[in-house]
Design a protein around this motif. Structure first.
Motif, PDB file in Angstrom:
ATOM      1  N   MET A   1      64.762 -25.756  44.186  1.00 55.29           N
ATOM      2  CA  MET A   1      64.896 -25.013  42.968  1.00 55.29           C
ATOM      3  C   MET A   1      63.695 -23.819  42.685  1.00 55.29           C
ATOM      4  SD  MET A   1      66.611 -27.948  40.452  1.00 55.29           S
ATOM      5  CE  MET A   1      66.151 -29.394  41.306  1.00 55.29           C
ATOM      6  N   VAL A   2      62.478 -24.287  43.238  1.00 54.90           N
ATOM      7  CA  VAL A   2      61.525 -23.301  43.180  1.00 54.90           C
ATOM      8  C   VAL A   2      61.728 -22.290  43.909  1.00 54.90           C
ATOM      9  CG1 VAL A   2      58.881 -22.930  43.830  1.00 54.90           C
ATOM     10  CG2 VAL A   2      59.757 -25.183  42.697  1.00 54.90           C
ATOM     11  N   ARG A   3      62.229 -22.424  45.253  1.00 56.78           N
ATOM     12  CA  ARG A   3      62.438 -21.291  46.075  1.00 56.78           C
ATOM     13  C   ARG A   3      63.686 -20.404  45.468  1.00 56.78           C
ATOM     14  NH1 ARG A   3      62.305 -24.905  51.426  1.00 56.78           N
ATOM     15  NH2 ARG A   3      60.107 -24.819  51.651  1.00 56.78           N
ATOM     16  N   TRP A   4      64.484 -20.925  44.642  1.00 62.53           N
ATOM     17  CA  TRP A   4      65.555 -20.031  43.973  1.00 62.53           C
ATOM     18  C   TRP A   4      65.130 -19.591  42.587  1.00 62.53           C
ATOM     19  CZ3 TRP A   4      70.063 -24.437  45.011  1.00 62.53           C
ATOM     20  CH2 TRP A   4      70.179 -24.244  46.265  1.00 62.53           C
ATOM     21  N   ASN A   5      63.875 -19.606  42.311  1.00 59.93           N
ATOM     22  CA  ASN A   5      63.280 -19.329  40.912  1.00 59.93           C
ATOM     23  C   ASN A   5      64.056 -19.777  39.731  1.00 59.93           C
ATOM     24  OD1 ASN A   5      61.272 -17.336  42.335  1.00 59.93           O
ATOM     25  ND2 ASN A   5      63.096 -16.082  42.703  1.00 59.93           N
ATOM     26  N   ILE A   6      64.526 -21.187  40.164  1.00 56.40           N
ATOM     27  CA  ILE A   6      65.059 -21.875  38.716  1.00 56.40           C
ATOM     28  C   ILE A   6      63.669 -22.581  38.257  1.00 56.40           C
ATOM     29  CG2 ILE A   6      66.522 -23.897  38.260  1.00 56.40           C
ATOM     30  CD1 ILE A   6      68.271 -23.210  40.604  1.00 56.40           C
ATOM     31  N   LEU A   7      62.906 -23.083  38.834  1.00 58.39           N
ATOM     32  CA  LEU A   7      61.638 -23.723  38.411  1.00 58.39           C
ATOM     33  C   LEU A   7      60.443 -22.924  38.838  1.00 58.39           C
ATOM     34  CD1 LEU A   7      62.241 -27.442  38.748  1.00 58.39           C
ATOM     35  CD2 LEU A   7      62.209 -26.150  36.680  1.00 58.39           C
ATOM     36  N   PRO A   8      59.332 -22.644  38.137  1.00 56.69           N
ATOM     37  CA  PRO A   8      58.153 -21.826  38.631  1.00 56.69           C
ATOM     38  C   PRO A   8      57.585 -23.161  39.533  1.00 56.69           C
ATOM     39  CG  PRO A   8      57.856 -22.842  36.341  1.00 56.69           C
ATOM     40  CD  PRO A   8      59.282 -22.892  36.609  1.00 56.69           C
ATOM     41  N   ALA A   9      56.690 -22.308  40.520  1.00 57.21           N
ATOM     42  CA  ALA A   9      56.109 -23.185  41.459  1.00 57.21           C
ATOM     43  C   ALA A   9      55.069 -24.055  40.963  1.00 57.21           C
ATOM     44  CB  ALA A   9      55.624 -22.052  42.617  1.00 57.21           C
ATOM     45  N   SER A  10      54.514 -23.909  39.842  1.00 55.84           N
ATOM     46  CA  SER A  10      53.500 -24.797  39.160  1.00 55.84           C
ATOM     47  C   SER A  10      54.121 -26.043  38.703  1.00 55.84           C
ATOM     48  CB  SER A  10      52.736 -24.057  38.105  1.00 55.84           C
ATOM     49  OG  SER A  10      53.681 -23.454  37.011  1.00 55.84           O
ATOM     50  N   TYR A  11      55.650 -26.206  38.708  1.00 53.77           N
ATOM     51  CA  TYR A  11      56.128 -27.146  38.082  1.00 53.77           C
ATOM     52  C   TYR A  11      57.052 -27.767  39.091  1.00 53.77           C
ATOM     53  CZ  TYR A  11      54.664 -25.678  33.775  1.00 53.77           C
ATOM     54  OH  TYR A  11      53.991 -25.134  32.483  1.00 53.77           O
ATOM     55  N   ILE A  12      56.556 -28.125  40.461  1.00 53.89           N
ATOM     56  CA  ILE A  12      57.427 -28.529  41.634  1.00 53.89           C
ATOM     57  C   ILE A  12      57.556 -30.164  41.169  1.00 53.89           C
ATOM     58  CG2 ILE A  12      57.566 -29.275  43.925  1.00 53.89           C
ATOM     59  CD1 ILE A  12      55.600 -26.706  44.455  1.00 53.89           C
ATOM     60  N   PRO A  13      58.979 -30.673  40.962  1.00 55.26           N
ATOM     61  CA  PRO A  13      59.142 -31.844  40.626  1.00 55.26           C
ATOM     62  C   PRO A  13      58.540 -32.903  41.546  1.00 55.26           C
ATOM     63  CG  PRO A  13      60.999 -30.742  40.745  1.00 55.26           C
ATOM     64  CD  PRO A  13      60.061 -29.700  41.234  1.00 55.26           C
ATOM     65  N   ARG A  38      56.975 -29.850  31.217  1.00 53.17           N
ATOM     66  CA  ARG A  38      57.959 -28.950  30.885  1.00 53.17           C
ATOM     67  C   ARG A  38      57.782 -27.722  31.710  1.00 53.17           C
ATOM     68  NH1 ARG A  38      58.697 -33.516  28.484  1.00 53.17           N
ATOM     69  NH2 ARG A  38      59.656 -33.591  26.540  1.00 53.17           N
ATOM     70  N   PRO A  39      58.688 -26.952  32.195  1.00 52.78           N
ATOM     71  CA  PRO A  39      60.228 -27.334  32.123  1.00 52.78           C
ATOM     72  C   PRO A  39      60.659 -28.537  33.268  1.00 52.78           C
ATOM     73  CG  PRO A  39      60.008 -25.574  33.478  1.00 52.78           C
ATOM     74  CD  PRO A  39      58.721 -25.829  32.883  1.00 52.78           C
ATOM     75  N   PHE A  40      61.589 -29.228  32.995  1.00 53.86           N
ATOM     76  CA  PHE A  40      62.442 -30.087  33.968  1.00 53.86           C
ATOM     77  C   PHE A  40      63.782 -29.650  34.099  1.00 53.86           C
ATOM     78  CE2 PHE A  40      62.236 -32.094  29.630  1.00 53.86           C
ATOM     79  CZ  PHE A  40      63.570 -32.735  29.597  1.00 53.86           C
ATOM     80  N   CYS A  41      64.543 -30.249  34.713  1.00 57.45           N
ATOM     81  CA  CYS A  41      65.899 -29.612  34.943  1.00 57.45           C
ATOM     82  C   CYS A  41      66.871 -31.036  35.293  1.00 57.45           C
ATOM     83  CB  CYS A  41      65.913 -28.545  36.062  1.00 57.45           C
ATOM     84  SG  CYS A  41      65.891 -29.042  37.635  1.00 57.45           S
ATOM     85  N   THR A  42      68.149 -30.692  34.983  1.00 55.37           N
ATOM     86  CA  THR A  42      69.200 -31.476  35.290  1.00 55.37           C
ATOM     87  C   THR A  42      70.150 -30.794  35.943  1.00 55.37           C
ATOM     88  OG1 THR A  42      68.738 -33.063  33.527  1.00 55.37           O
ATOM     89  CG2 THR A  42      71.019 -33.307  34.330  1.00 55.37           C
ATOM     90  N   VAL A  43      70.743 -31.558  37.169  1.00 54.50           N
ATOM     91  CA  VAL A  43      71.898 -30.940  37.911  1.00 54.50           C
ATOM     92  C   VAL A  43      72.947 -31.896  37.874  1.00 54.50           C
ATOM     93  CG1 VAL A  43      72.304 -30.319  40.281  1.00 54.50           C
ATOM     94  CG2 VAL A  43      70.136 -30.072  39.957  1.00 54.50           C
ATOM     95  N   SER A  77      75.949 -27.063  38.081  1.00 53.52           N
ATOM     96  CA  SER A  77      75.273 -26.640  37.233  1.00 53.52           C
ATOM     97  C   SER A  77      73.854 -27.207  36.917  1.00 53.52           C
ATOM     98  CB  SER A  77      75.902 -26.486  35.503  1.00 53.52           C
ATOM     99  OG  SER A  77      75.802 -27.754  35.311  1.00 53.52           O
ATOM    100  N   VAL A  78      72.805 -26.192  36.872  1.00 61.98           N
ATOM    101  CA  VAL A  78      71.515 -26.582  36.514  1.00 61.98           C
ATOM    102  C   VAL A  78      71.093 -26.260  35.178  1.00 61.98           C
ATOM    103  CG1 VAL A  78      68.898 -26.417  37.534  1.00 61.98           C
ATOM    104  CG2 VAL A  78      71.200 -26.116  39.049  1.00 61.98           C
ATOM    105  N   LEU A  79      70.790 -27.199  34.441  1.00 59.07           N
ATOM    106  CA  LEU A  79      70.212 -27.133  33.032  1.00 59.07           C
ATOM    107  C   LEU A  79      68.810 -27.146  33.076  1.00 59.07           C
ATOM    108  CD1 LEU A  79      70.736 -26.739  29.778  1.00 59.07           C
ATOM    109  CD2 LEU A  79      70.740 -29.032  29.611  1.00 59.07           C
ATOM    110  N   VAL A  80      67.866 -26.156  32.604  1.00 60.14           N
ATOM    111  CA  VAL A  80      66.396 -26.274  32.568  1.00 60.14           C
ATOM    112  C   VAL A  80      66.282 -26.260  31.161  1.00 60.14           C
ATOM    113  CG1 VAL A  80      64.179 -25.055  33.048  1.00 60.14           C
ATOM    114  CG2 VAL A  80      66.279 -24.626  34.519  1.00 60.14           C
ATOM    115  N   LEU A  81      65.293 -27.486  30.835  1.00 53.89           N
ATOM    116  CA  LEU A  81      65.043 -27.380  29.413  1.00 53.89           C
ATOM    117  C   LEU A  81      63.439 -27.585  29.475  1.00 53.89           C
ATOM    118  CD1 LEU A  81      66.894 -31.092  29.109  1.00 53.89           C
ATOM    119  CD2 LEU A  81      67.196 -29.148  27.671  1.00 53.89           C
ATOM    120  N   LYS A  82      62.992 -26.707  28.193  1.00 50.26           N
ATOM    121  CA  LYS A  82      61.719 -26.464  27.807  1.00 50.26           C
ATOM    122  C   LYS A  82      61.595 -25.940  26.569  1.00 50.26           C
ATOM    123  CE  LYS A  82      62.420 -21.776  29.463  1.00 50.26           C
ATOM    124  NZ  LYS A  82      61.807 -20.561  30.717  1.00 50.26           N
ATOM    125  N   GLY A  83      60.356 -25.722  26.074  1.00 55.25           N
ATOM    126  CA  GLY A  83      60.245 -25.333  24.635  1.00 55.25           C
ATOM    127  C   GLY A  83      60.795 -26.353  23.706  1.00 55.25           C
TER     128      GLY A  83
END
Length: 128
Positions: A1-13, A38-43, A77-83
């Motif tokens: 997800m980091v490589r696809w820019n879904i999550l920033p590199a600073s938030y590697i799960p 934050r953020p985190f994501c659900t697939v 689908s990937v849902l990113v939760l933040k804010g």
């Protein structure tokens, strides 16, 4: 997800929850713990289901909820939760009609990591 820019590199799960649902299973209204950055994501896998959001979510009956916003979660689908979506509003998954699996990926706050936790060096390389 980091490589696809879904999550920033600073938030590697570095942790995840796997939810395996059978017909009727649900996830009640909640806000995910703030030990998770934050953020985190659900697939979503196997079948689609909507997720509900709201500052207050009404419990209508077993596995039945009423929220202000309803967002479909199609298969894959990937849902990113933040804010505010992660910190202020509650979210829930109403009772499912068919089998479903979801994978929620988190990064635990480094200060809250369990004693002796060792990050995966291969994942940590992605941060550079």
């Amino acid at each position: 997800m980091v490589r696809w820019n879904i999550l920033p590199a600073s938030y590697i799960p570095n942790s995840c929850f796997i939810n395996i649902y059978v017909e009727g299973d649900c996830i009640p209204p909640h806000i995910d713990h703030h030990h998770f950055v934050r953020p985190f994501c659900t697939v979503s896998f196997i079948s689609k289901r909507n997720i509900l959001f709201g500052k207050e979510i009404d419990i209508v009956g077993p596995g039945e909820f009423r929220g202000v916003v309803e967002i479909p979660l199609p298969v894959g689908s990937v849902l990113v939760l933040k804010g505010n979506g992660a910190d202020v509003t509650k979210h829930c998954i109403p009772g499912v009609r068919r089998r479903r699996v979801s994978l929620t990926c988190y990064r635990m706050d480094d200060r809250k990591a369990p004693y002796g936790f060792q990050p995966d060096p291969e994942l940590e390389e992605l941060m550079s």
